[in-house]
Design a protein around this motif. Sequence first.
Motif, mmCIF file in Angstrom:
data_model
loop_
_atom_site.group_PDB
_atom_site.id
_atom_site.type_symbol
_atom_site.label_atom_id
_atom_site.label_comp_id
_atom_site.label_asym_id
_atom_site.label_seq_id
_atom_site.Cartn_x
_atom_site.Cartn_y
_atom_site.Cartn_z
ATOM 1 N N GLU A 34 0.824 -1.222 0.000
ATOM 2 C CA GLU A 34 0.000 0.000 0.000
ATOM 3 C C GLU A 34 0.857 1.270 0.000
ATOM 4 O OE1 GLU A 34 -3.431 -0.071 2.577
ATOM 5 O OE2 GLU A 34 -3.214 2.104 2.885
ATOM 6 N N HIS A 35 1.956 1.254 0.772
ATOM 7 C CA HIS A 35 2.737 2.500 0.850
ATOM 8 C C HIS A 35 3.435 2.816 -0.480
ATOM 9 C CE1 HIS A 35 5.776 -0.529 1.917
ATOM 10 N NE2 HIS A 35 6.658 0.325 1.455
ATOM 11 N N ASN A 36 3.580 1.801 -1.341
ATOM 12 C CA ASN A 36 4.176 2.072 -2.658
ATOM 13 C C ASN A 36 3.126 2.388 -3.726
ATOM 14 O OD1 ASN A 36 6.866 1.783 -1.924
ATOM 15 N ND2 ASN A 36 6.772 -0.454 -2.109
ATOM 16 N N ALA A 37 1.845 2.179 -3.390
ATOM 17 C CA ALA A 37 0.777 2.457 -4.357
ATOM 18 C C ALA A 37 0.701 3.961 -4.630
ATOM 19 C CB ALA A 37 -0.561 1.960 -3.805
ATOM 20 N N HIS A 38 0.214 4.313 -5.816
ATOM 21 C CA HIS A 38 0.007 5.729 -6.160
ATOM 22 C C HIS A 38 -1.413 6.109 -5.771
ATOM 23 C CE1 HIS A 38 3.302 5.745 -9.482
ATOM 24 N NE2 HIS A 38 3.488 4.730 -8.663
ATOM 25 N N PRO A 39 -1.769 7.362 -5.630
ATOM 26 C CA PRO A 39 -0.950 8.564 -5.781
ATOM 27 C C PRO A 39 0.095 8.691 -4.672
ATOM 28 C CG PRO A 39 -3.285 9.052 -6.000
ATOM 29 C CD PRO A 39 -3.190 7.658 -5.537
ATOM 30 N N HIS A 40 1.187 9.413 -5.006
ATOM 31 C CA HIS A 40 2.194 9.762 -3.997
ATOM 32 C C HIS A 40 2.062 11.245 -3.691
ATOM 33 C CE1 HIS A 40 4.127 5.941 -3.669
ATOM 34 N NE2 HIS A 40 3.975 5.813 -4.985
ATOM 35 N N LEU A 41 2.231 11.552 -2.400
ATOM 36 C CA LEU A 41 2.057 12.943 -1.969
ATOM 37 C C LEU A 41 3.393 13.537 -1.569
ATOM 38 C CD1 LEU A 41 -0.884 11.938 -1.915
ATOM 39 C CD2 LEU A 41 -1.239 13.354 0.104
ATOM 40 N N SER A 42 3.499 14.854 -1.677
ATOM 41 C CA SER A 42 4.680 15.537 -1.172
ATOM 42 C C SER A 42 4.688 15.390 0.345
ATOM 43 C CB SER A 42 4.648 17.014 -1.581
ATOM 44 O OG SER A 42 3.439 17.591 -1.126
ATOM 45 N N SER A 43 5.843 15.612 0.969
ATOM 46 C CA SER A 43 5.958 15.283 2.394
ATOM 47 C C SER A 43 4.926 16.024 3.236
ATOM 48 C CB SER A 43 7.366 15.549 2.893
ATOM 49 O OG SER A 43 7.641 16.921 2.778
ATOM 50 N N GLU A 44 4.593 17.264 2.857
ATOM 51 C CA GLU A 44 3.603 18.004 3.680
ATOM 52 C C GLU A 44 2.201 17.913 3.062
ATOM 53 O OE1 GLU A 44 4.095 20.905 0.579
ATOM 54 O OE2 GLU A 44 4.998 19.046 1.233
ATOM 55 N N MET A 45 2.002 16.921 2.169
ATOM 56 C CA MET A 45 0.682 16.528 1.638
ATOM 57 C C MET A 45 0.003 17.599 0.784
ATOM 58 S SD MET A 45 0.204 13.644 3.612
ATOM 59 C CE MET A 45 -1.439 13.291 4.148
ATOM 60 N N SER A 46 0.776 18.444 0.103
ATOM 61 C CA SER A 46 0.126 19.503 -0.670
ATOM 62 C C SER A 46 0.055 19.209 -2.173
ATOM 63 C CB SER A 46 0.870 20.829 -0.459
ATOM 64 O OG SER A 46 2.171 20.695 -0.968
ATOM 65 N N VAL A 47 0.855 18.245 -2.632
ATOM 66 C CA VAL A 47 0.849 17.901 -4.060
ATOM 67 C C VAL A 47 0.706 16.386 -4.181
ATOM 68 C CG1 VAL A 47 2.189 17.901 -6.209
ATOM 69 C CG2 VAL A 47 2.360 19.848 -4.645
ATOM 70 N N ALA A 48 -0.155 15.937 -5.102
ATOM 71 C CA ALA A 48 -0.307 14.494 -5.334
ATOM 72 C C ALA A 48 -0.008 14.190 -6.796
ATOM 73 C CB ALA A 48 -1.720 14.045 -4.986
ATOM 74 N N VAL A 49 0.665 13.049 -7.005
ATOM 75 C CA VAL A 49 1.097 12.686 -8.367
ATOM 76 C C VAL A 49 0.855 11.199 -8.604
ATOM 77 C CG1 VAL A 49 3.151 12.401 -9.828
ATOM 78 C CG2 VAL A 49 2.876 14.486 -8.494
ATOM 79 N N VAL A 50 0.394 10.869 -9.819
ATOM 80 C CA VAL A 50 0.425 9.480 -10.279
ATOM 81 C C VAL A 50 1.342 9.438 -11.490
ATOM 82 C CG1 VAL A 50 -1.851 8.822 -9.415
ATOM 83 C CG2 VAL A 50 -1.668 9.808 -11.697
ATOM 84 N N GLN A 51 2.040 8.320 -11.646
ATOM 85 C CA GLN A 51 3.034 8.220 -12.723
ATOM 86 C C GLN A 51 2.990 6.856 -13.396
ATOM 87 O OE1 GLN A 51 7.255 7.434 -14.216
ATOM 88 N NE2 GLN A 51 6.981 7.032 -12.068
ATOM 89 N N ASN A 52 3.134 6.836 -14.691
ATOM 90 C CA ASN A 52 3.424 5.613 -15.450
ATOM 91 C C ASN A 52 4.813 5.781 -16.021
ATOM 92 O OD1 ASN A 52 0.870 4.708 -15.025
ATOM 93 N ND2 ASN A 52 0.246 4.708 -17.175
ATOM 94 N N GLY A 53 5.635 4.761 -15.911
ATOM 95 C CA GLY A 53 6.962 4.851 -16.502
ATOM 96 C C GLY A 53 8.034 4.701 -15.451
ATOM 97 N N ILE A 54 9.197 5.256 -15.722
ATOM 98 C CA ILE A 54 10.324 5.132 -14.789
ATOM 99 C C ILE A 54 11.102 6.442 -14.766
ATOM 100 C CG2 ILE A 54 12.540 3.958 -14.385
ATOM 101 C CD1 ILE A 54 11.261 1.448 -15.618
ATOM 102 N N ILE A 55 11.324 6.978 -13.547
ATOM 103 C CA ILE A 55 12.190 8.157 -13.394
ATOM 104 C C ILE A 55 13.592 7.602 -13.137
ATOM 105 C CG2 ILE A 55 12.586 10.304 -12.103
ATOM 106 C CD1 ILE A 55 9.748 10.215 -13.243
ATOM 107 N N GLU A 56 14.444 7.673 -14.141
ATOM 108 C CA GLU A 56 15.724 6.966 -14.042
ATOM 109 C C GLU A 56 16.668 7.584 -13.011
ATOM 110 O OE1 GLU A 56 16.916 6.964 -18.120
ATOM 111 O OE2 GLU A 56 15.558 5.298 -18.605
ATOM 112 N N ASN A 57 16.620 8.906 -12.837
ATOM 113 C CA ASN A 57 17.568 9.557 -11.921
ATOM 114 C C ASN A 57 16.939 9.860 -10.560
ATOM 115 O OD1 ASN A 57 15.839 11.442 -13.031
ATOM 116 N ND2 ASN A 57 17.325 13.108 -13.016
#
Length: 627
Positions: A82-105
């Motif tokens: 569950e903790h790896n499931a999306h959406p992911h939030l910024s540490s202070e919970m103000s931005v949420a993101v879902v992603q397909n693909g791979i961020i290589e860096n």
Amino acid sequence: MCGIVGYIGTQSATDILVSGLERLEYRGYDSAGVATVEEGQINCVKAKGKLSNLRQKLEHTISQAQIGIGHTRWATHGKPEEHNAHPHLSSEMSVAVVQNGIIENYLEIKEELIAKGIEFRSETDTEVVPNLIAHFLTSSNSLLEAVQKTIARLEGAFALAIVSAEHPYELLVVRQQPPLVLGFGQGEFFCASDMTAILPYTRTILNLENGEIARLTPLGVEIYNFTGDRLSRFPRTLDWNPIQVEKQGFRHYMLKEIYEQPAVVRNCLDNYINLNWHAQDNPDYSPINLGLSPNLTDNLEHVQILACGTSWHAALIGKYLLEQVAGIPTTVDYASEFRYSPKPIIPHTLTIGVTQSGETADTIAALESERARRADLEPRLQAKLLGITNRSESTISQIVDRIIDTHAGIEIGVAATKTFTAQVMSFYFLSLDLAYRRQTISHSRIEEIIEGLRHIPSQIETILDTQADYIEELAHDFATETEDFIFIGRGINFPIALEGALKLKEISYIHAEAYPAGEMKHGPIALLDNKVPVVAVAMPGSVYEKVISNAQEAKARDARLIGVTTAMNAIEAAHTFNDVLTVPEVDELISPVLSVIPLQMLSYHIAAIKGLDVDQPRNLAKSVTVE
Ligand code: M6R
């Protein structure tokens, strides 16, 4: 693979997101989640496993939110928890993101952010993205600007959907390789990784292109490039019918799609055969109507086909046809291998990418690299690219010079069935078109083959009508104790043995291998005993006797023998095989489109009897958009 849905409008965002995710289930996933924005806060709910788990959790929440993003995740970085499931939030919970693909860096960025005091909650690559956006928001005039600064830092292939608590009327969407489509409704807008997610709401769509950002607000959609220039892009209306995405009374999509094959073949014939063609006609008027320009087809010395999985099997049949019918030397490569070991350049080569989804990362990359490495060479060495796909709106159409649309309608079952048949049909059309242009076979033989193709729909119907009960009954024998299967075939039916084995592996999890029948005695025959059934594709024609004698060799090792053959050979077949799957009499050249049907049905019934998730087998995804 992973699925993205986003919504902004006037309806309940949660309902639309969950219903969109349901329509993406077929792509394969192991966790899911949604994040909505309401009263200046982001509410995020995630669950491991099936969507029903997410739905259960959402039952306890009341939300009036009209903006949000959702995701189905197929684990790459970090376990399916569950903790790896999306959406992911910024540490202070103000931005949420879902992603397909791979961020290589992501590791490098993560270390930087940790040094700034940011805490991470997951092992994923994605979590750096909301944190970078939140970081850049403090020094930006808009969410768009913060997103631009963020993507300038990212390396890899990624599709993103983003919401922010501080910007509650904006949904941002970014495409850098993996597909993203936007949907336009009345005062509401959608985004999705696959248009099936939004088809019930709108058929007015726009494919975002690589290097584009879309800003969706309740007032409309703005498109920008990564450097912030506004672009002018216009949506189009699809002629798709949402009903195509329903099960229509069948227990599984795969079964429905097996039964759709007669209609699919009819559709292909209607689209690509010139009804008025006759052998004596004007020599410039081809019997086949693929719309290929002479630039693609003239002076060909070589065809190379790139594909993966089932599409690679269709390509092997294509090779047989292109060589035997059109007389063109043809090679077939796994796209994933070709990328890293390209072949020496041959002049006047037509390169064909075969991909049902039009999105398979390996196939797309192999075609792109083929275009790039030939770009600055003299004209006879330059790339001529043709795509065979079931999704004419997909990424492949942006890369190749011309598409052959397989017209199979959307396929939901992860195991390809009707799209395989439609791909093989495309190769009949292509090889006949080229044979006609190159005059490699007589007009009367062309007429004969076309006549044979016209009979396929009713012949498939005969197989479905006469064999279904028998095959279901037979499947019971293999559903409990059988652990290994061997499939054999020769010539144009060897790829059918491969396809039969792949179908069985994919959905029943029974180990299966396929060999050219003549290869058995060079090693694999050592595997045989009374616990390993052998399926022999023994269609009458040039190699029929050979296959029969290879099958006898297997029988002599106590293997239970299942034969796929024609009714005319019933007596001989009954002598040779323990079980016979019968198909109608057919020209050997056309036989694969019939011999594959009983094998699809056998795999289906074994998996269904085992109670397995036929449409969404474990670990698999419908379109493999990562390398
Ligand atoms: O979309 P594509 O045709 O490029 O997909 C290629 C393979 O991933 C696909 O054929 C896969 O092997 C299927 N699950 C086969 O049933």
